[in-house]
Design a protein around this motif. Sequence first.
Motif, PDB file in Angstrom:
ATOM      1  N   SER A  10       0.783  -1.300   0.031  1.00  0.00           N
ATOM      2  CA  SER A  10      -0.043   0.112  -0.002  1.00  0.00           C
ATOM      3  C   SER A  10       0.840   1.275   0.003  1.00  0.00           C
ATOM      4  O   SER A  10       0.545   2.372   0.459  1.00  0.00           O
ATOM      5  CB  SER A  10      -0.751   0.018   1.249  1.00  0.00           C
ATOM      6  OG  SER A  10      -2.007  -0.970   1.025  1.00  0.00           O
ATOM      7  N   PHE A  11       1.929   1.199  -0.634  1.00  0.00           N
ATOM      8  CA  PHE A  11       2.944   2.305  -0.764  1.00  0.00           C
ATOM      9  C   PHE A  11       2.321   3.514  -1.543  1.00  0.00           C
ATOM     10  O   PHE A  11       1.496   3.230  -2.401  1.00  0.00           O
ATOM     11  CB  PHE A  11       4.372   1.754  -1.177  1.00  0.00           C
ATOM     12  CG  PHE A  11       4.243   1.445  -2.610  1.00  0.00           C
ATOM     13  CD1 PHE A  11       4.805   2.284  -3.624  1.00  0.00           C
ATOM     14  CD2 PHE A  11       4.096   0.210  -3.062  1.00  0.00           C
ATOM     15  CE1 PHE A  11       4.839   2.249  -4.899  1.00  0.00           C
ATOM     16  CE2 PHE A  11       4.266  -0.257  -4.446  1.00  0.00           C
ATOM     17  CZ  PHE A  11       4.472   0.671  -5.463  1.00  0.00           C
ATOM     18  N   THR A  43       2.247  -4.136  -3.574  1.00  0.00           N
ATOM     19  CA  THR A  43       1.079  -3.519  -4.292  1.00  0.00           C
ATOM     20  C   THR A  43       0.926  -1.955  -3.914  1.00  0.00           C
ATOM     21  O   THR A  43       0.802  -1.997  -2.483  1.00  0.00           O
ATOM     22  CB  THR A  43      -0.203  -4.012  -3.981  1.00  0.00           C
ATOM     23  OG1 THR A  43      -0.064  -5.426  -4.755  1.00  0.00           O
ATOM     24  CG2 THR A  43      -1.408  -3.531  -4.776  1.00  0.00           C
ATOM     25  N   SER A  44       0.795  -0.943  -4.394  1.00  0.00           N
ATOM     26  CA  SER A  44       0.597   0.373  -4.327  1.00  0.00           C
ATOM     27  C   SER A  44      -0.802   0.539  -3.608  1.00  0.00           C
ATOM     28  O   SER A  44      -1.501  -0.196  -3.925  1.00  0.00           O
ATOM     29  CB  SER A  44       0.814   1.435  -5.157  1.00  0.00           C
ATOM     30  OG  SER A  44      -0.171   1.362  -6.211  1.00  0.00           O
ATOM     31  N   GLY A  68      10.029   4.701   2.291  1.00  0.00           N
ATOM     32  CA  GLY A  68       8.925   5.274   1.647  1.00  0.00           C
ATOM     33  C   GLY A  68       7.806   5.242   2.454  1.00  0.00           C
ATOM     34  O   GLY A  68       8.024   4.805   3.641  1.00  0.00           O
ATOM     35  N   SER A  69       6.767   5.820   2.391  1.00  0.00           N
ATOM     36  CA  SER A  69       5.654   5.836   3.243  1.00  0.00           C
ATOM     37  C   SER A  69       4.322   5.137   2.287  1.00  0.00           C
ATOM     38  O   SER A  69       4.407   4.652   1.161  1.00  0.00           O
ATOM     39  CB  SER A  69       5.060   7.272   3.435  1.00  0.00           C
ATOM     40  OG  SER A  69       4.334   7.845   2.163  1.00  0.00           O
ATOM     41  N   GLY A  70       3.121   4.870   2.960  1.00  0.00           N
ATOM     42  CA  GLY A  70       2.316   4.314   2.470  1.00  0.00           C
ATOM     43  C   GLY A  70       0.878   4.307   3.608  1.00  0.00           C
ATOM     44  O   GLY A  70       1.130   4.744   4.695  1.00  0.00           O
ATOM     45  N   MET A  71      -0.120   3.682   3.131  1.00  0.00           N
ATOM     46  CA  MET A  71      -1.303   3.496   3.870  1.00  0.00           C
ATOM     47  C   MET A  71      -1.239   2.566   5.052  1.00  0.00           C
ATOM     48  O   MET A  71      -2.002   2.595   5.966  1.00  0.00           O
ATOM     49  CB  MET A  71      -2.612   3.216   3.143  1.00  0.00           C
ATOM     50  CG  MET A  71      -2.699   3.992   2.127  1.00  0.00           C
ATOM     51  SD  MET A  71      -4.286   3.859   1.056  1.00  0.00           S
ATOM     52  CE  MET A  71      -5.618   3.817   2.145  1.00  0.00           C
ATOM     53  N   LYS A  72      -0.254   1.501   4.896  1.00  0.00           N
ATOM     54  CA  LYS A  72      -0.219   0.606   5.976  1.00  0.00           C
ATOM     55  C   LYS A  72       1.130   0.726   7.181  1.00  0.00           C
ATOM     56  O   LYS A  72       1.522  -0.371   7.465  1.00  0.00           O
ATOM     57  CB  LYS A  72      -0.334  -0.681   5.377  1.00  0.00           C
ATOM     58  CG  LYS A  72      -1.556  -1.074   4.909  1.00  0.00           C
ATOM     59  CD  LYS A  72      -1.649  -2.422   4.179  1.00  0.00           C
ATOM     60  CE  LYS A  72      -2.904  -3.033   3.497  1.00  0.00           C
ATOM     61  NZ  LYS A  72      -3.091  -4.035   3.066  1.00  0.00           N
TER      62      LYS A  72
END
Length: 205
Positions: A10-11, A43-44, A68-72
């Motif tokens: 979820s990046f 998976t982004s 990096g960052s992401g939703m999770k």
Amino acid sequence: MHISILTFDSFNELDSFISYGILNRIKKPEWRVSIAGSSPQITSMNGMVVERQIDLNEASNTDVVLVGSGMKTRDVVLDQSIMSQLSLDPSRQLIGAQCSGALVLAKLGLLNEVPACTDLTTKPWVQEAGVKVLNQAFYASQNTATAGGCLSSTYLAAWVIARIEGIEAMKNAIDYVAPVGEKEAYVDLVMQQVMPFIERDSSYN
């Protein structure tokens, strides 16, 4: 020179790929930039599937590590199977984090005395981890840097290039990706953000 960009499920595509693209403007045989992941496929947040180039153990041994960052990200920092693979050390590496990546650095104990930049959603979580959050796009202290806001990943990539290859190489890389008709202004903006920290901190070696 091997640079890894830690990219989790979820990046945020902008956070990983802007840095990846700018850093690859350095065209040298010994210069390598890799997407690192905890699984073979990642998976982004918008459904893009990419294959990692290296795993997290190899990433921990690279010269530069960008998180990096992401939703999770909150799930990532609670997952010991992931966090136990990360052995980062600013005495031997340049380490940077984009947006919620700052939470990863905080949980690894790398921001104990270093204020951080992050996105507005992640801000309270980083504060809960005991880190002072700044209301600015970029901050660096010696070999550790953080950036807040997706497009500030440009500053993170510029900082890495300036520290390793020098100011002219950084300016050339940013000039290449800057919008036509705005190149001088764009390079100046990046210089304003990054140079105070380059001038203050010693060169990477």
